[in-house]
Design a protein around this motif. Structure first.
Motif, mmCIF file in Angstrom:
data_model
loop_
_atom_site.group_PDB
_atom_site.id
_atom_site.type_symbol
_atom_site.label_atom_id
_atom_site.label_comp_id
_atom_site.label_asym_id
_atom_site.label_seq_id
_atom_site.Cartn_x
_atom_site.Cartn_y
_atom_site.Cartn_z
ATOM 1 N N SER A 92 0.744 -1.074 -0.085
ATOM 2 C CA SER A 92 -0.011 0.085 0.001
ATOM 3 C C SER A 92 1.023 1.331 0.134
ATOM 4 C CB SER A 92 -0.947 -0.049 1.255
ATOM 5 O OG SER A 92 -0.156 -0.111 2.497
ATOM 6 N N ASP A 93 1.879 1.003 0.506
ATOM 7 C CA ASP A 93 2.929 2.380 0.676
ATOM 8 C C ASP A 93 4.206 1.946 0.198
ATOM 9 O OD1 ASP A 93 4.491 4.451 1.294
ATOM 10 O OD2 ASP A 93 3.761 4.610 3.393
ATOM 11 N N PHE A 94 4.600 2.370 -0.980
ATOM 12 C CA PHE A 94 6.036 2.111 -1.528
ATOM 13 C C PHE A 94 7.222 2.587 -0.781
ATOM 14 C CE2 PHE A 94 4.038 2.188 -5.907
ATOM 15 C CZ PHE A 94 4.015 0.883 -6.231
ATOM 16 N N LYS A 95 6.936 3.896 -0.157
ATOM 17 C CA LYS A 95 8.165 4.375 0.748
ATOM 18 C C LYS A 95 8.483 3.480 2.053
ATOM 19 C CE LYS A 95 10.347 8.386 2.793
ATOM 20 N NZ LYS A 95 11.202 7.517 3.257
ATOM 21 N N LYS A 96 7.217 3.193 2.566
ATOM 22 C CA LYS A 96 7.376 2.280 3.772
ATOM 23 C C LYS A 96 7.986 0.859 3.447
ATOM 24 C CE LYS A 96 5.108 1.069 8.084
ATOM 25 N NZ LYS A 96 5.502 -0.101 8.149
ATOM 26 N N ALA A 97 7.593 0.395 2.263
ATOM 27 C CA ALA A 97 7.655 -1.017 1.967
ATOM 28 C C ALA A 97 9.252 -0.888 1.567
ATOM 29 C CB ALA A 97 6.861 -1.852 0.936
ATOM 30 N N ILE A 98 9.863 0.004 1.180
ATOM 31 C CA ILE A 98 11.351 0.124 0.545
ATOM 32 C C ILE A 98 12.063 0.213 2.099
ATOM 33 C CG2 ILE A 98 13.166 1.371 -0.530
ATOM 34 C CD1 ILE A 98 11.095 1.605 -2.855
ATOM 35 N N ASP A 102 10.795 -4.757 2.678
ATOM 36 C CA ASP A 102 9.784 -5.793 2.408
ATOM 37 C C ASP A 102 9.934 -5.918 0.694
ATOM 38 O OD1 ASP A 102 8.900 -6.010 4.734
ATOM 39 O OD2 ASP A 102 7.084 -4.522 4.465
ATOM 40 N N ILE A 103 10.206 -4.591 0.113
ATOM 41 C CA ILE A 103 10.462 -4.870 -1.372
ATOM 42 C C ILE A 103 11.795 -4.089 -1.806
ATOM 43 C CG2 ILE A 103 8.008 -4.971 -2.097
ATOM 44 C CD1 ILE A 103 8.125 -1.884 -2.406
ATOM 45 N N ASP A 104 12.395 -4.359 -2.974
ATOM 46 C CA ASP A 104 13.548 -3.648 -3.180
ATOM 47 C C ASP A 104 13.074 -2.488 -4.057
ATOM 48 O OD1 ASP A 104 15.148 -5.618 -2.100
ATOM 49 O OD2 ASP A 104 14.769 -7.179 -3.557
ATOM 50 N N VAL A 105 12.430 -2.594 -5.120
ATOM 51 C CA VAL A 105 11.857 -1.459 -5.871
ATOM 52 C C VAL A 105 10.181 -1.438 -5.840
ATOM 53 C CG1 VAL A 105 13.671 -1.244 -7.160
ATOM 54 C CG2 VAL A 105 12.002 -2.827 -8.101
ATOM 55 N N ASP A 131 15.118 3.532 -4.189
ATOM 56 C CA ASP A 131 15.742 4.471 -3.435
ATOM 57 C C ASP A 131 17.309 4.162 -3.527
ATOM 58 O OD1 ASP A 131 16.761 5.559 -1.110
ATOM 59 O OD2 ASP A 131 15.713 4.671 0.310
ATOM 60 N N SER A 132 17.998 5.718 -4.220
ATOM 61 C CA SER A 132 19.259 5.477 -4.445
ATOM 62 C C SER A 132 20.109 5.173 -3.267
ATOM 63 C CB SER A 132 19.700 6.723 -5.298
ATOM 64 O OG SER A 132 19.164 8.032 -4.314
ATOM 65 N N ASN A 133 19.673 5.771 -2.218
ATOM 66 C CA ASN A 133 20.452 5.381 -0.782
ATOM 67 C C ASN A 133 20.500 4.257 -0.393
ATOM 68 O OD1 ASN A 133 20.935 8.302 -0.836
ATOM 69 N ND2 ASN A 133 19.026 8.777 0.127
ATOM 70 N N LYS A 134 19.790 3.126 -1.055
ATOM 71 C CA LYS A 134 20.113 1.676 -0.636
ATOM 72 C C LYS A 134 20.699 1.127 -1.667
ATOM 73 C CE LYS A 134 16.168 1.099 2.529
ATOM 74 N NZ LYS A 134 16.906 0.733 3.617
ATOM 75 N N LEU A 135 21.843 0.385 -1.275
ATOM 76 C CA LEU A 135 22.741 -0.287 -1.993
ATOM 77 C C LEU A 135 21.872 -1.281 -2.984
ATOM 78 C CD1 LEU A 135 25.810 -0.903 -2.938
ATOM 79 C CD2 LEU A 135 25.795 -2.411 -1.274
ATOM 80 N N VAL A 136 21.072 -2.053 -2.205
ATOM 81 C CA VAL A 136 20.263 -3.313 -3.359
ATOM 82 C C VAL A 136 19.331 -2.601 -3.975
ATOM 83 C CG1 VAL A 136 18.518 -5.219 -2.863
ATOM 84 C CG2 VAL A 136 20.760 -5.018 -1.334
ATOM 85 N N SER A 137 18.457 -1.706 -3.364
ATOM 86 C CA SER A 137 17.502 -0.936 -4.256
ATOM 87 C C SER A 137 18.161 -0.212 -5.354
ATOM 88 C CB SER A 137 16.648 0.004 -3.256
ATOM 89 O OG SER A 137 15.800 0.650 -4.063
ATOM 90 N N GLY A 138 19.189 0.258 -5.143
ATOM 91 C CA GLY A 138 19.948 1.120 -6.297
ATOM 92 C C GLY A 138 20.445 0.281 -7.400
ATOM 93 N N ASN A 139 20.806 -1.014 -7.088
ATOM 94 C CA ASN A 139 21.452 -1.745 -8.064
ATOM 95 C C ASN A 139 20.222 -2.742 -8.723
ATOM 96 O OD1 ASN A 139 24.131 -1.267 -7.954
ATOM 97 N ND2 ASN A 139 24.143 -2.061 -6.065
#
Lengths: 421, 240
Positions: A92-98, A102-105, A131-139
């Motif tokens: 329901s909330d992308f920001k909270k989930a990232i 809970d999710i990577d993107v 989230d560019s500040n997170k290594l996994v999300s960024g990659n």
């Protein structure tokens, strides 16, 4: 003969003195040996866990309202068969989930349109949030994009095929990339590069050695003459039969030996660190690392020998500067201040050559002390066998070295330097 | 023989030594007596070739301190005053032996000399102790031993008993007298009258860089009609 004999006496005494000092052993051997393994076990650990995560599974968040049918369609058509397991999860909330990992993107989409468009191979939009500040999300973004590109190519190929066309029909101009050396060889000439290139070492080693080699001798060089002055041993030493040149050479080479031991420890630590974290070098390889955990370090014997010669030259040059500063200083504290400045100053040539490509090295660069040796390492590790450039670098370094040592010798004969306090 | 000829040293606007001339005969113990700043240490440093005279010169064993400084250094043993500097991580033995090696001695001569000096200065039980762990007195004695390990013909001692207790001072005095008996030529500086009276054949009384007078102690006492050297010293320096 007498000079050599006395220089050896001073040399042996200095080494004995160094190795009886626990601080010297810690700073010269133990810290260099442990530094890279410690740094890379933290850095490598982070990279490995991120790489492992990206190559195993990526969780993509989709809006809660997305239908199961669309999710299934996306999973089967776009996010499958890529080697990475994708999971599509309703949130329901992308920001909270990232934030909660809970999710990577996240992926915003128009449910009905996407469903219909995939079915009909029509255009649709997917808005990827990361989230560019997170290594996994960024990659993860590049992995997701790669999966989408793969889908696009598959659809395009099918459509072209239906029209009786191939990819080349819509992209008529084809390009082949050839290096200048390949070209020269193809027309019967001789390549400039020996082919012994190692992109990882060509970038990292000159930088690391450019900083580490001068740093490794600072403690010992500081004590060399400033310490003698402070302890009150310089006058008795200079009043012996041994000439000033013997004293200078004995001390100078003792510091160089200590520097070489220290650099060996740094390199050993560096190899251990890379052996522990092969993922660090694999990012520099054109393909997958296939030569074992140390494949990123492989260099030919000739290049290795050249690098050793250059390390020696770098150590001799930087130590000579440190000796001059130590001789001028009236106390260890004053020498320490100059050395702190020098430890920052040596980073300039080291970092200045960091992005320098071996082919960009010019003759005038080979006349700049310290910089020329670091640039020569770039050449050697870049597989460039330009004898003229190496010769200029070595000759100018030796000339600089000789000038510095003559200046130090003059300082040792000058009472305004010996009795500055 | 040691001789100075109009030897002078100027430090910027301070004239530390003002053209002194003196001669020290072979086998003589010569004292430079003076207050702090009289020019004793500067004179010894010039004789040891550590400082270059502003004018004049000196000869040690026939070698000029300016033109033949290396030969002068090959013939002297110097104990520099002020802070005694030793290599703290080397043992007493190693500290002394190092200077023997630098003065061209072979291993067996060094061992023999180290044992003899350790015996003379009561350092035998401390020979294998790190210099950093020695008492101030033992450090001073080690520095003394280091300066003469090579048995030089000319010995220059700046305040040789500074910081030593009575017993240690006595050991140094005995050693210096023994050196004289062995034919060594010794110049020492001191501001201890009793030490100079005990050891020196002749003295030069220095004041503000100048020699006020030179002579044997009885000669000086008689010349200035004094009871002892201290009175002579006061007469020459206070009246100057």
């Amino acid at each position: 003969m007498m000079t050599y004999r006395n220089a050896m006496i001073v040399f042996k005494k200095e080494l004995k003195d160094f190795f009886r000092d626990k601080r010297t052993i810690i700073t010269t051997i133990i810290v260099p040996l442990l530094m890279f393994p410690l740094i890379y076990s933290v850095l490598g650990g982070q990279i490995s866990s991120a790489t492992e995560k990206l190559s195993s599974s990526i969780t993509i968040g989709v809006p809660n309202s997305t239908s199961d049918e669309t999710i299934s369609l996306l999973s089967n058509n776009i996010f499958s068969g890529t080697g990475t397991t994708f999971s599509l999860k309703k949130v329901s909330d992308f920001k909270k989930a990232i934030d909660d990992e809970d999710i990577d993107v996240g992926m915003q989409l128009d449910d009905a349109k996407v469903f219909a468009s995939i079915k009909a191979s029509k255009p649709f939009e997917l808005n990827i949030i990361y989230d560019s500040n997170k290594l996994v999300s960024g990659n993860a973004i590049s992995v997701v994009q790669s999966a989408i590109n793969r889908y696009n190519t598959k659809v395009a190929d099918a459509k072209l095929k239906a029209l009786g066309l191939s990819e080349q029909d819509i992209k008529p101009a084809q390009t082949n990339i050839t290096t200048i050396d390949e070209y020269v060889v193809s027309i019967g000439g001789t390549a400039t590069s020996t082919g012994d290139t190692n992109p990882f070492l060509a970038m990292m080693l000159p930088l690391l050695l450019g900083v580490m080699v001068p740093l490794s001798t600072i403690a010992a060089a500081t004590d060399m003459f400033a310490g003698e002055k402070e302890r009150g041993t310089l006058e008795p030493l200079l009043s012996t039969k041994a000439g000033r040149s013997s004293v200078l050479l004995g001390k100078y080479f003792a510091v160089i030996v200590l520097g070489i031991i220290s650099i060996t420890a740094y390199i050993a630590g560096f190899i251990i660190a890379l052996a522990m974290n092969p993922s660090i070098t694999s990012s520099f390889s054109s393909g997958e690392a296939t030569g074992g955990i140390l494949s990123g370090l492989s260099i030919s014997l000739g290049v290795g020998l050249m690098v050793i010669v250059l390390i020696l030259l770098l150590s001799m040059t930087s130590t000579a500067i440190q000796v001059a500063l130590s001789t001028w200083s009236k106390s260890v504290k004053e020498a320490g201040s100059y050395m702190s400045f020098m430890s920052i100053a040596v980073m300039i040539p080291a970092y200045a050559t960091m992005m320098l490509q071996p082919g960009d090295v010019k003759e005038y660069m080979m006349l700049i002390p310290l910089y020329n040796v670091i640039a020569s390492m770039k050449l050697a590790l870049g597989g460039i066998a330009n004898i003229k450039l190496y010769a200029i670098a070595i000759a100018s370094s030796l000339a600089f070295l000789a000038i510095i040592l003559v200046v130090v010798l003059k300082m040792l004969k000058k009472e305004s330097v010996l009795f500055r306090n | 023989m040691i001789e100075t000829i109009n030897l002078a040293k100027q430090f910027k606007d301070v004239a530390a030594v003002k053209g002194i001339s003196l001669t020290v005969q072979k086998g003589e113990i010569f004292g430079l007596l003076g207050e702090n700043g009289a020019g004793k240490t500067t004179t010894l440093r010039m004789l040891a070739t550590m400082l270059m005279p502003t004018s004049g010169t000196a000869r040690v064993g026939g070698f000029d301190i300016i033109d033949d400084s290396e030969k002068v250094r090959a013939n002297i043993g110097v104990l520099f005053g002020s802070e005694v500097g030793l290599y703290d991580r080397l043992t007493t033995r190693e500290n002394i032996a190092y200077f023997g090696q630098l003065n061209g001695m072979d291993k067996s001569s060094i061992n023999q000399s180290v044992e003899m000096l350790a015996d003379a200065f009561g350092l035998s039980e401390y020979l294998d102790r790190k210099a950093g762990k020695l008492s101030k007195g033992n450090k001073q004695k080690t520095a003394f031993a280091r300066s003469v390990v090579h048995n030089p013909d000319y010995m220059l001692f700046d305040e040789p008993t500074s910081g030593l207790d009575v017993t240690a001072s006595k050991e140094v005095h005995v050693f210096i007298k023994q050196c004289k008996e062995d034919g060594k030529t010794i110049v020492l500086s001191s501001h201890h009258m009793d030490e100079v009276e005990k050891l020196c054949d002749r003295v030069a009384i220095l004041h503000r860089g100048e020699i006020m007078d030179i002579g044997t102690i009885p000669e000086l006492i008689q010349k200035y009609n004094c009871d002892d050297l201290e009175q002579v010293f006061e007469k020459l320096t206070k009246g100057a």
